[in-house]
Design a protein around this motif. Structure first.
Motif, PDB file in Angstrom:
ATOM      1  N   UNK A 200      -0.508   8.313 -27.639  1.00  8.58           N
ATOM      2  CA  UNK A 200       0.539   8.223 -28.651  1.00  8.58           C
ATOM      3  C   UNK A 200       0.179   7.427 -29.881  1.00  8.58           C
ATOM      4  N   UNK A 201      -1.110   7.178 -30.112  1.00  7.17           N
ATOM      5  CA  UNK A 201      -1.524   6.514 -31.340  1.00  7.17           C
ATOM      6  C   UNK A 201      -1.164   7.390 -32.536  1.00  7.17           C
ATOM      7  N   UNK A 202      -0.542   6.798 -33.549  1.00  9.40           N
ATOM      8  CA  UNK A 202      -0.043   7.587 -34.681  1.00  9.40           C
ATOM      9  C   UNK A 202      -1.153   8.280 -35.448  1.00  9.40           C
ATOM     10  N   UNK A 203      -2.346   7.683 -35.492  1.00 10.62           N
ATOM     11  CA  UNK A 203      -3.436   8.266 -36.274  1.00 10.62           C
ATOM     12  C   UNK A 203      -4.313   9.199 -35.429  1.00 10.62           C
ATOM     13  N   UNK A 204      -4.843   8.699 -34.307  1.00  8.45           N
ATOM     14  CA  UNK A 204      -5.828   9.466 -33.537  1.00  8.45           C
ATOM     15  C   UNK A 204      -5.364   9.734 -32.108  1.00  8.45           C
ATOM     16  N   UNK A 205      -4.084   9.589 -31.835  1.00  8.94           N
ATOM     17  CA  UNK A 205      -3.577   9.882 -30.501  1.00  8.94           C
ATOM     18  C   UNK A 205      -3.720  11.355 -30.161  1.00  8.94           C
TER      19      UNK A 205
ATOM     20  N   UNK B  32       3.982  13.199 -34.386  1.00  6.12           N
ATOM     21  CA  UNK B  32       5.016  13.571 -33.420  1.00  6.12           C
ATOM     22  C   UNK B  32       5.451  12.379 -32.579  1.00  6.12           C
ATOM     23  N   UNK B  33       4.485  11.549 -32.170  1.00  7.26           N
ATOM     24  CA  UNK B  33       4.760  10.421 -31.273  1.00  7.26           C
ATOM     25  C   UNK B  33       4.069   9.177 -31.812  1.00  7.26           C
ATOM     26  N   UNK B  34       4.760   8.051 -31.766  1.00  7.28           N
ATOM     27  CA  UNK B  34       4.156   6.766 -32.103  1.00  7.28           C
ATOM     28  C   UNK B  34       4.623   5.742 -31.071  1.00  7.28           C
ATOM     29  N   UNK B  35       3.748   5.410 -30.139  1.00  9.57           N
ATOM     30  CA  UNK B  35       4.131   4.515 -29.041  1.00  9.57           C
ATOM     31  C   UNK B  35       4.150   3.053 -29.478  1.00  9.57           C
ATOM     32  N   UNK B  36       3.605   2.759 -30.640  1.00 13.63           N
ATOM     33  CA  UNK B  36       3.609   1.374 -31.125  1.00 13.63           C
ATOM     34  C   UNK B  36       4.930   1.108 -31.851  1.00 13.63           C
TER      35      UNK B  36
ATOM     36  N   UNK C 179       8.285   3.165 -27.889  1.00 10.27           N
ATOM     37  CA  UNK C 179       7.114   3.193 -27.024  1.00 10.27           C
ATOM     38  C   UNK C 179       7.184   2.178 -25.908  1.00 10.27           C
ATOM     39  N   UNK C 180       7.659   0.971 -26.229  1.00  4.55           N
ATOM     40  CA  UNK C 180       7.815  -0.073 -25.204  1.00  4.55           C
ATOM     41  C   UNK C 180       8.807   0.390 -24.143  1.00  4.55           C
ATOM     42  N   UNK C 181       9.953   0.919 -24.603  1.00  6.21           N
ATOM     43  CA  UNK C 181      10.999   1.357 -23.669  1.00  6.21           C
ATOM     44  C   UNK C 181      10.509   2.523 -22.818  1.00  6.21           C
ATOM     45  N   UNK C 182       9.815   3.492 -23.444  1.00 10.41           N
ATOM     46  CA  UNK C 182       9.348   4.655 -22.695  1.00 10.41           C
ATOM     47  C   UNK C 182       8.368   4.235 -21.602  1.00 10.41           C
ATOM     48  N   UNK C 183       7.432   3.353 -21.920  1.00 11.72           N
ATOM     49  CA  UNK C 183       6.466   2.951 -20.902  1.00 11.72           C
ATOM     50  C   UNK C 183       7.138   2.184 -19.769  1.00 11.72           C
ATOM     51  N   UNK C 184       8.105   1.337 -20.080  1.00  8.38           N
ATOM     52  CA  UNK C 184       8.817   0.605 -19.035  1.00  8.38           C
ATOM     53  C   UNK C 184       9.624   1.552 -18.156  1.00  8.38           C
TER      54      UNK C 184
END
Length: 575
Positions: A136-141, A157-161, A165-170
């Protein structure tokens, strides 16, 4: 005649030992539990008032608490509570839906789906955190690269930072955690209650909300609060996806105060840890207050089978929902680890970038093999010692009326409300001020004792439930025929409760292997474990080697999970 005389002779011979040995044993057990639970708490209070780092002379003041009474600290507290609350609400809704699908519908492959849904709970969080940081890295994910390739644009499409992203991983760990609580509650509910509701004119949705969910309220409330507490103590999600964009929670603030400053601020970090401990204590008290005296009877003496809802063509939709959760929480992260382990740089997936270099680097890395040995040693020794301690504590609590058993119960339960980061900093202070004749600080013993403390509540809960299912007359028969306390415990109780011991052992081994927050504070050069090595390599800019180590950890998880499931299946088939 012999049967009667032998115990009397034994009692006469060992009467003195029994009179003084039992109180001595109880005292030793209390001292051990005090060292594992109460001692780090006391050291937290001591460290929060001490002006200098552990082991250095200083003065006592309130500067640590003054340091956390700031706007920044209030933002950290709001982030911690807000993220955990949102995560828990979403995870509860998803877990209830998945549990209903598995337990109460005719969705195809429900037994397999149940295994797949619970698998993320056993995977170390740092493993999926590194995978999603690459996905989910915004540049090279990988997800964003695929999205740009499909659309021909340059969007994200996705930015885990981010907070999301914190909520999704938890959520990936909270959902199967809550699922394990509620799926059996769905199975145990008497379907006649729901049938009566439908016969009275209620719709299916009204029946679910007013009957099914209402009767499950004690279970869902307990699962909600436990998940909320575990969210507050979460470390991996925030340090991977929150820290790079300035999102701080209690655990990451403690970690950064000690490890990321030119002069570590132990006093402020310890004061914040003690405040976190107080918050956890209040939440646990709230849980006990909400559930005290609430008993909703859903299982009666009448035999019945769970009410299975026929979904028709919709059963394939529910099947797809379960599979989608597995793909997002397990398959995608594993696929990313495999992908990045074979390319020179993650994000650059071209044929001329293929390589086995990262596998060779890990194979030749002495630090990895040392961490692997440490992890296996601590896992086997820690799980065994914890289950042995839990078995003894559970016996005293459930099978005796000895003085001190209530205190033992409380002491064994205390680590449950201490996050790994908080326990780690408590032991950090505690081990540092011990006399030099007790060399625990900076050794594997420091990690082992922390793991035993964190696992003791689980061990006691598992063994207590097993002991309560064994009739006391079996134990009395053993004692009448001359067996001593240790013989009865080993040959009767443990022999009959060994399935619970085995399951508890595997659960604690998983817990040790995935533990990072306490390990990152207590390790020293030479005592690193795999989770610590992965974090250090990630921070050192080597995500590809992290992927290789993550795959090694994943293989270990799958092997032990397979052994656990095979054992449970074999055990159930013999009942």
């Amino acid at each position: 005649m012999v049967t009667v005389v032998a115990p009397l002779g034994e009692k006469a011979l060992f009467g003195g030992w029994w009179r003084y040995g039992r109180p001595a044993g109880i005292a030793a057990l209390i001292l051990l539990l005090c060292f594992l639970s109460l001692y780090p708490m006391v050291m937290l209070l001591y460290g929060s008032l001490h002006s200098t780092p552990p082991g250095i002379p200083g003065v006592f003041n309130l500067d640590g608490y003054a340091g956390i009474a700031t706007t920044e600290s209030l933002i950290v507290l709001a982030n911690t509570i807000g993220i955990s609350l949102v995560k828990t609400v979403l995870a509860l809704a998803l877990a209830v839906l998945l549990a209903w699908i598995v337990a109460r519908t005719d969705t195809p492959g429900r037994s397999v789906l149940e295994i797949l849904i619970t698998l993320p709970f056993f995977i170390p969080p740092i493993l999926t955190a590194t995978a999603w940081a690459m996905l989910g890295n915004a540049q090279v994910g990988t997800i964003n690269l695929a999205w740009r390739w499909l659309t021909g644009g340059d969007g994200t499409l996705v930015d885990v930072y981010s907070y999301g992203g914190v909520i999704w991983h938890m959520m990936q760990y909270s959902t199967p955690f809550i699922f394990l609580f509620v799926v059996d509650a769905f199975r145990a509910m008497d379907p006649s209650l729901e049938e009566s509701s439908r016969m009275s004119g209620a719709t299916r949705w009204q029946t679910f909300w007013r009957i099914t969910f209402a009767l499950m309220l004690p279970v869902t409330t307990s699962a909600f609060l436990l998940s909320f507490i575990r969210g507050i103590e979460s470390f991996e999600s925030a340090v991977f996806f929150g820290t790079p964009v300035g999102i701080e929670v209690i655990t990451t603030t403690i970690y950064h105060s000690i490890t990321q400053r030119a002069q570590p601020d132990y006093q402020s970090a310890t004061a914040l840890s003690f405040a976190a401990l107080a918050l956890m204590f209040l939440l646990v008290m709230l849980q006990n207050r909400l559930l005290r005296g609430r008993s909703f009877t859903t299982v009666t003496g009448k035999g019945y089978a769970p009410n299975i809802t026929r979904l028709g063509w919709m059963r394939w939709v529910t099947f797809a929902v379960c599979v989608a959760f597995f793909l997002a929480s397990v398959a995608l992260p594993i696929g990313q680890l495999l992908l990045s382990s074979f390319f020179k740089f993650f994000g650059f997936y071209e044929a001329d970038m293929l390589t086995f270099e990262h596998y060779r680097n890990v194979w030749e890395n002495s630090g990895f093999w040392r961490a692997f040995r440490n992890t296996m040693l601590l896992g086997f020794a820690g799980a065994t010692a914890t289950m042995a301690l839990g078995g003894i504590v559970a016996y005293v609590i459930t099978r005796t009326r000895w003085r001190g058993r209530r205190l033992i119960d409380v002491l064994a339960w205390l680590p449950w409300m201490m996050p790994g980061m908080v326990l780690g900093i408590g032991f950090l202070w505690g081990f540092a001020i011990l006399p030099h004749a007790i060399p625990i600080y900076g050794t594997l013993w420091a990690l082992l004792l922390a793991y035993i403390a964190l696992g003791t509540p689980v061990a006691v809960r598992v063994t207590s439930a097993a002991y309560q299912q064994i009739a006391t007359d079996i134990e009395e028969c053993s004692r009448v025929h001359g067996a001593g306390w240790w013989q009865t415990l080993g040959r009767i109780l443990i022999a009959l409760a060994w399935p619970a011991f085995a399951v508890g052992w595997v659960l604690i081994f998983f817990g040790i292997m995935r533990e990072l927050s306490a390990s990152i504070l207590l390790y020293a050069p030479g005592t690193e474990v795999l989770s610590v090595v992965m974090l250090k390599l990630w921070l050192g800019g080597k995500p590809e080697e992290v992927s290789v180590i993550g795959l090694v950890m994943l293989i270990l998880v799958l092997v032990f999970r397979w052994a656990q499931l095979r054992f449970i299946k074999k055990r159930i088939s013999t009942l």
